[in-house]
Scaffold this motif. Structure first.
Motif, PDB file in Angstrom:
ATOM      1  N   UNK A 137      30.029  40.038  36.487  1.00  0.00           N
ATOM      2  CA  UNK A 137      30.344  39.281  35.274  1.00  0.00           C
ATOM      3  C   UNK A 137      31.233  38.086  35.607  1.00  0.00           C
ATOM      4  N   UNK A 138      32.269  38.312  36.385  1.00  0.00           N
ATOM      5  CA  UNK A 138      33.169  37.224  36.734  1.00  0.00           C
ATOM      6  C   UNK A 138      32.491  36.192  37.645  1.00  0.00           C
ATOM      7  N   UNK A 139      31.660  36.649  38.569  1.00  0.00           N
ATOM      8  CA  UNK A 139      30.926  35.709  39.425  1.00  0.00           C
ATOM      9  C   UNK A 139      30.035  34.796  38.582  1.00  0.00           C
ATOM     10  N   UNK A 140      29.379  35.343  37.562  1.00  0.00           N
ATOM     11  CA  UNK A 140      28.508  34.536  36.688  1.00  0.00           C
ATOM     12  C   UNK A 140      29.298  33.437  35.974  1.00  0.00           C
ATOM     13  N   UNK A 141      30.593  33.634  35.849  1.00  0.00           N
ATOM     14  CA  UNK A 141      31.442  32.643  35.178  1.00  0.00           C
ATOM     15  C   UNK A 141      32.240  31.794  36.158  1.00  0.00           C
ATOM     16  N   UNK A 142      31.811  31.783  37.414  1.00  0.00           N
ATOM     17  CA  UNK A 142      32.405  30.880  38.388  1.00  0.00           C
ATOM     18  C   UNK A 142      33.657  31.369  39.085  1.00  0.00           C
ATOM     19  N   UNK A 143      33.984  32.649  38.939  1.00  0.00           N
ATOM     20  CA  UNK A 143      35.132  33.198  39.663  1.00  0.00           C
ATOM     21  C   UNK A 143      34.741  33.402  41.128  1.00  0.00           C
ATOM     22  N   UNK A 144      35.682  33.175  42.013  1.00  0.00           N
ATOM     23  CA  UNK A 144      35.440  33.430  43.429  1.00  0.00           C
ATOM     24  C   UNK A 144      36.356  34.551  43.905  1.00  0.00           C
ATOM     25  N   UNK A 145      35.919  35.230  44.948  1.00  0.00           N
ATOM     26  CA  UNK A 145      36.712  36.317  45.531  1.00  0.00           C
ATOM     27  C   UNK A 145      37.886  35.726  46.298  1.00  0.00           C
ATOM     28  N   UNK A 146      39.068  36.258  46.035  1.00  0.00           N
ATOM     29  CA  UNK A 146      40.249  35.768  46.747  1.00  0.00           C
ATOM     30  C   UNK A 146      40.952  36.862  47.532  1.00  0.00           C
ATOM     31  N   UNK A 147      40.535  38.119  47.332  1.00  0.00           N
ATOM     32  CA  UNK A 147      41.154  39.178  48.108  1.00  0.00           C
ATOM     33  C   UNK A 147      40.851  40.566  47.584  1.00  0.00           C
ATOM     34  N   UNK A 148      41.287  41.533  48.360  1.00  0.00           N
ATOM     35  CA  UNK A 148      41.137  42.939  47.993  1.00  0.00           C
ATOM     36  C   UNK A 148      42.398  43.653  48.470  1.00  0.00           C
ATOM     37  N   UNK A 149      43.000  44.409  47.557  1.00  0.00           N
ATOM     38  CA  UNK A 149      44.156  45.225  47.901  1.00  0.00           C
ATOM     39  C   UNK A 149      43.685  46.668  47.959  1.00  0.00           C
ATOM     40  N   UNK A 154      46.728  55.073  42.236  1.00  0.00           N
ATOM     41  CA  UNK A 154      46.284  56.462  42.335  1.00  0.00           C
ATOM     42  C   UNK A 154      46.119  56.994  40.916  1.00  0.00           C
ATOM     43  N   UNK A 155      44.904  57.377  40.576  1.00  0.00           N
ATOM     44  CA  UNK A 155      44.621  57.845  39.224  1.00  0.00           C
ATOM     45  C   UNK A 155      43.464  58.835  39.257  1.00  0.00           C
ATOM     46  N   UNK A 156      43.557  59.845  38.435  1.00  0.00           N
ATOM     47  CA  UNK A 156      42.512  60.877  38.347  1.00  0.00           C
ATOM     48  C   UNK A 156      42.163  61.451  39.721  1.00  0.00           C
ATOM     49  N   UNK A 157      43.183  61.614  40.563  1.00  0.00           N
ATOM     50  CA  UNK A 157      42.989  62.239  41.859  1.00  0.00           C
ATOM     51  C   UNK A 157      42.340  61.374  42.917  1.00  0.00           C
ATOM     52  N   UNK A 158      42.318  60.063  42.704  1.00  0.00           N
ATOM     53  CA  UNK A 158      41.665  59.173  43.673  1.00  0.00           C
ATOM     54  C   UNK A 158      42.494  57.915  43.900  1.00  0.00           C
ATOM     55  N   UNK A 159      42.451  57.429  45.136  1.00  0.00           N
ATOM     56  CA  UNK A 159      43.077  56.150  45.452  1.00  0.00           C
ATOM     57  C   UNK A 159      42.133  55.034  45.055  1.00  0.00           C
ATOM     58  N   UNK A 160      42.689  54.004  44.455  1.00  0.00           N
ATOM     59  CA  UNK A 160      41.889  52.888  43.960  1.00  0.00           C
ATOM     60  C   UNK A 160      42.365  51.572  44.559  1.00  0.00           C
ATOM     61  N   UNK A 161      41.422  50.662  44.708  1.00  0.00           N
ATOM     62  CA  UNK A 161      41.679  49.319  45.204  1.00  0.00           C
ATOM     63  C   UNK A 161      41.706  48.352  44.016  1.00  0.00           C
ATOM     64  N   UNK A 162      42.087  47.125  44.289  1.00  0.00           N
ATOM     65  CA  UNK A 162      41.876  46.053  43.323  1.00  0.00           C
ATOM     66  C   UNK A 162      41.188  44.895  44.021  1.00  0.00           C
ATOM     67  N   UNK A 163      40.236  44.333  43.302  1.00  0.00           N
ATOM     68  CA  UNK A 163      39.544  43.134  43.741  1.00  0.00           C
ATOM     69  C   UNK A 163      40.207  41.975  43.015  1.00  0.00           C
ATOM     70  N   UNK A 164      40.564  40.950  43.745  1.00  0.00           N
ATOM     71  CA  UNK A 164      41.168  39.765  43.152  1.00  0.00           C
ATOM     72  C   UNK A 164      40.141  38.632  43.139  1.00  0.00           C
ATOM     73  N   UNK A 165      40.002  38.025  41.964  1.00  0.00           N
ATOM     74  CA  UNK A 165      39.086  36.893  41.800  1.00  0.00           C
ATOM     75  C   UNK A 165      39.822  35.803  41.037  1.00  0.00           C
ATOM     76  N   UNK A 166      39.385  34.562  41.224  1.00  0.00           N
ATOM     77  CA  UNK A 166      40.073  33.441  40.604  1.00  0.00           C
ATOM     78  C   UNK A 166      39.064  32.394  40.140  1.00  0.00           C
ATOM     79  N   UNK A 167      39.402  31.775  39.012  1.00  0.00           N
ATOM     80  CA  UNK A 167      38.592  30.666  38.480  1.00  0.00           C
ATOM     81  C   UNK A 167      39.532  29.533  38.098  1.00  0.00           C
ATOM     82  N   UNK A 168      39.351  28.390  38.711  1.00  0.00           N
ATOM     83  CA  UNK A 168      40.107  27.193  38.337  1.00  0.00           C
ATOM     84  C   UNK A 168      39.461  26.577  37.110  1.00  0.00           C
ATOM     85  N   UNK A 169      40.278  26.108  36.188  1.00  0.00           N
ATOM     86  CA  UNK A 169      39.767  25.500  34.962  1.00  0.00           C
ATOM     87  C   UNK A 169      39.890  23.988  34.961  1.00  0.00           C
ATOM     88  N   UNK A 170      40.568  23.442  35.963  1.00  0.00           N
ATOM     89  CA  UNK A 170      40.718  21.976  36.050  1.00  0.00           C
ATOM     90  C   UNK A 170      40.199  21.483  37.381  1.00  0.00           C
TER      91      UNK A 170
END
Length: 170
Positions: A137-149, A154-170
């Motif tokens: 969804x974010x890629x379709x709106x021009x967001x680019x990948x900037x990182x992954x943590x 930790x939730x519901x017994x599982x370790x989770x990552x975060x994907x970071x994406x960014x979209x410049x508006x100017x």
């Protein structure tokens, strides 16, 4: 009936709270472990309004089917032109284009508010499966990948990552 996106109102916060509560209690899509009630959402709505930031709802058939908002990325003043987006759809309302409608409307509202950059922080499983739809969804709106943590939540017994994406508006 065609969906419409409009600014959120205080009366919408019960529905917003219910939408978000599903993701808090049933998924790892958000790192919140306690769902805020409607009163907390009303406080958030007022705070975002005071900051001039958008909080939108998608409505179909007179019901809130999802929401999108832009919140400050970080509290330090130098970040004042950067926001983090949040987009959630009611269970059973995915796959019908509401996410696309909300993100597009949110980006337009952010540009009107003078925002320079929108950050997406997307919770994900280590295999990348959980975030696939949100990333697309974010890629379709021009967001680019900037990182992954990795393994930052930790939730519901599982370790989770975060994907970071960014979209410049100017």
């Amino acid at each position: 009936m065609e969906p419409r996106v409009r600014p959120a109102e205080k009366a919408d916060m019960e529905a917003v709270a219910a939408v978000y509560a599903h993701y808090v209690t049933q998924t790892g899509i958000t790192f919140d472990e306690q769902a805020p009630d409607a009163a907390a959402w009303r406080v958030r709505l007022l705070d975002l309004r005071e900051r001039g930031l958008p909080f939108l709802v998608a409505e179909t058939g007179g019901e809130v089917a999802g929401y999108a908002l832009a919140a400050p990325w970080k509290p330090k003043s130098a970040y004042r032109y950067t926001v983090e987006d949040s987009v959630y759809l009611a269970p059973g309302r995915t796959g019908a284009g509401l996410g696309t409608l909300l993100v597009g409307s949110l980006l337009g509202a952010c540009a009107e508010a003078g925002i320079r950059s929108v950050i997406a922080v997307i919770a994900d499983t280590p295999d990348g499966a959980q975030a696939a739809a949100s990333v697309a969804l974010h890629e379709r709106h021009g967001f680019s990948h900037t990182g992954r943590l990795e393994g930052v939540g930790y939730k519901h017994g599982a370790w989770l990552d975060t994907v970071l994406m960014q979209r410049a508006l100017v």
